[in-house]
Write a protein that holds these residues in place. Structure first.
Motif, PDB file in Angstrom:
ATOM      1  N   VAL A 247      -8.013   2.907   6.463  1.00  0.00           N
ATOM      2  CA  VAL A 247      -9.022   2.322   6.248  1.00  0.00           C
ATOM      3  C   VAL A 247      -8.676   0.810   6.059  1.00  0.00           C
ATOM      4  O   VAL A 247      -8.387   0.429   5.897  1.00  0.00           O
ATOM      5  N   ASN A 248      -9.740   0.014   6.613  1.00  0.00           N
ATOM      6  CA  ASN A 248     -10.060  -1.266   6.868  1.00  0.00           C
ATOM      7  C   ASN A 248     -11.785  -2.200   6.530  1.00  0.00           C
ATOM      8  O   ASN A 248     -12.262  -1.891   7.069  1.00  0.00           O
ATOM      9  N   GLY A 249     -10.993  -2.443   5.442  1.00  0.00           N
ATOM     10  CA  GLY A 249     -12.190  -3.076   4.828  1.00  0.00           C
ATOM     11  C   GLY A 249     -13.583  -2.701   4.580  1.00  0.00           C
ATOM     12  O   GLY A 249     -14.975  -3.201   4.943  1.00  0.00           O
ATOM     13  N   LEU A 308     -17.301  -9.714   1.737  1.00  0.00           N
ATOM     14  CA  LEU A 308     -18.460  -8.603   1.192  1.00  0.00           C
ATOM     15  C   LEU A 308     -18.081  -7.503   0.677  1.00  0.00           C
ATOM     16  O   LEU A 308     -18.478  -6.295  -0.835  1.00  0.00           O
ATOM     17  N   VAL A 309     -15.879  -7.072   0.565  1.00  0.00           N
ATOM     18  CA  VAL A 309     -15.564  -5.928  -0.293  1.00  0.00           C
ATOM     19  C   VAL A 309     -14.218  -6.678  -0.783  1.00  0.00           C
ATOM     20  O   VAL A 309     -13.355  -7.299   0.080  1.00  0.00           O
ATOM     21  N   ASP A 310     -14.763  -6.498  -1.749  1.00  0.00           N
ATOM     22  CA  ASP A 310     -13.320  -6.541  -3.378  1.00  0.00           C
ATOM     23  C   ASP A 310     -12.158  -5.534  -2.730  1.00  0.00           C
ATOM     24  O   ASP A 310     -12.107  -4.447  -2.770  1.00  0.00           O
ATOM     25  N   LEU A 311     -11.110  -5.779  -3.185  1.00  0.00           N
ATOM     26  CA  LEU A 311     -10.151  -4.930  -3.041  1.00  0.00           C
ATOM     27  C   LEU A 311     -10.327  -3.758  -4.317  1.00  0.00           C
ATOM     28  O   LEU A 311     -10.338  -2.490  -3.754  1.00  0.00           O
ATOM     29  N   SER A 312     -11.259  -4.311  -5.399  1.00  0.00           N
ATOM     30  CA  SER A 312     -11.880  -2.566  -5.985  1.00  0.00           C
ATOM     31  C   SER A 312     -12.869  -1.662  -5.262  1.00  0.00           C
ATOM     32  O   SER A 312     -12.663  -0.673  -5.904  1.00  0.00           O
ATOM     33  N   ASP A 313     -12.995  -2.160  -4.485  1.00  0.00           N
ATOM     34  CA  ASP A 313     -13.874  -0.771  -4.059  1.00  0.00           C
ATOM     35  C   ASP A 313     -12.852  -0.077  -2.503  1.00  0.00           C
ATOM     36  O   ASP A 313     -13.970   0.778  -2.519  1.00  0.00           O
TER      37      ASP A 313
END
Length: 359
Positions: A247-249, A308-313
């Motif tokens: 899974v990448n981003g 756009l994407v945080d690590l928590s996402d």
């Protein structure tokens, strides 16, 4: 050209440059000279799609000359660069208007021409699904049997042959790559009419079927980029035959981002501009780690500077892992790590090679 028209082109070009910055152009395989020319000419007021298409056609014309002279390697290299330019030309349009359809047709023709001169076996795939077909391209290593095959795809804008450079890295490790266009993406959407309201888990499982039906393709892995990472994780949780997942981003909980282009891209993928319908479909696709365990090895890639994407996402994907799970981060990495493309690709390709070859 009127001043209003010039201002509209300048505004669109600025938006395209934000979405298709230099690291992304290079990561998808565009030649640096072409990327530089694209920025210079669009800064001077030429439309993004027209310049990118012209640069791509020039590469394809050079490829035709090289092929006619028997220089297949040169022809293949020119075609790959031309394909990358056409990817970015059609990306200027979110909806499937005639201009996008025409450019996508050129892109498909360029890929078909590459099959004649590619140094690695490269061919078009049509995988049956729901009475229609998922469209993609299969790149094989130059050996009788691959150690495995990675189903490789993107999210809302980057699909299929956009990942040809990544597929070549996999092939050099004796892995095939199925550059699939899933529901709501590419030709699968434009020509087959399969939208994001389809059963995405079943669609990507149909790709697993196709791999396992061919004894020369080895074990199946799955690698999703951007929103594609959500589909990869869901498929890995749904289908126990998937041997490794990257899974990448991606978001585990999808939604419409607060940008006009993001709404248009979501609407195009679903085939409707009804915001309630889009929201309901995204809610349907949410990844729930409590009910969707990922039992195969999992690799999650994250850029610390991703706007756009945080690590928590992405944490829910890691929470769902019941076995091996690995998180790799680049503190200055942008969305899907475009700006560290070589490092990202080699890390993931080596990771897949180590896990699929044992299967």
């Amino acid at each position: 050209m009127t001043q209003d028209a010039q201002e509209a082109i300048a505004k669109a070009n600025a938006a395209h440059r934000r979405a298709m910055a230099m690291p992304r152009l290079l990561d998808y395989g565009m030649d640096f000279a072409d990327a530089t020319a694209l920025f210079a000419r669009t800064d001077a007021g030429e439309p993004w799609d027209a310049v990118a298409a012209e640069l791509g056609r020039a590469r394809l014309a050079k490829a035709d000359v090289a092929e006619g002279e028997g220089h297949s390697l040169t022809s293949a290299g020119e075609r790959q660069r031309g394909i990358a330019a056409l990817v970015f030309a059609q990306m200027a349009f979110n909806f499937d208007i005639p201009e996008k359809r025409a450019l996508y047709g050129e892109l498909v023709s360029a890929c078909a021409a590459l099959t004649r001169v590619s140094d690695m076996p490269f061919n078009r795939c049509e995988i049956p699904f729901g009475g229609k077909h998922l469209i993609g391209w299969l790149l094989r290593p130059s050996t009788p049997r691959a150690d495995g095959t990675v189903i490789l795809f993107g999210g809302q804008t980057g699909w299929g042959v956009a990942y040809l450079p990544v597929a070549r890295a996999l092939a050099r490790r004796n892995l095939a790559a199925l550059l699939i266009e899933g529901p709501g993406q590419g030709e699968t959407r434009i020509e087959q009419g399969i939208y994001l309201d389809a059963d995405t888990d079943a669609a990507f499982s149909a790709c697993v079927d196709a791999i396992l039906d061919d004894p020369t393709l080895g074990a199946p892995g799955i690698w999703g980029n951007s929103y594609g990472g959500l589909f990869a994780a869901r498929t890995a949780a749904h289908d126990s035959r998937v041997a490794a997942c990257c899974v990448n981003g991606s978001f585990a909980t999808p939604g419409i981002l607060p940008f006009r282009s993001a709404f248009e891209q979501s609407a195009a993928m679903l085939g409707t501009e009804d915001r309630d319908a889009i929201d309901a479909n995204f809610a349907r696709l949410r990844f729930d780690p409590g009910t969707m365990p990922i039992r195969c090895p999992l690799l999650v890639l994250h850029g610390g500077a991703d706007p756009l994407v945080d690590l928590s996402d992405q944490q829910p994907f890691l929470d769902a892992a019941t076995g091996e799970a690995r998180l790799e981060t680049w503190p200055d990495g942008d969305h899907t790590i475009y700006n560290h493309g070589f490092d990202r690709t080699t890390l993931a390709a080596d990771w897949f090679a180590a896990r699929l070859s044992t299967r």
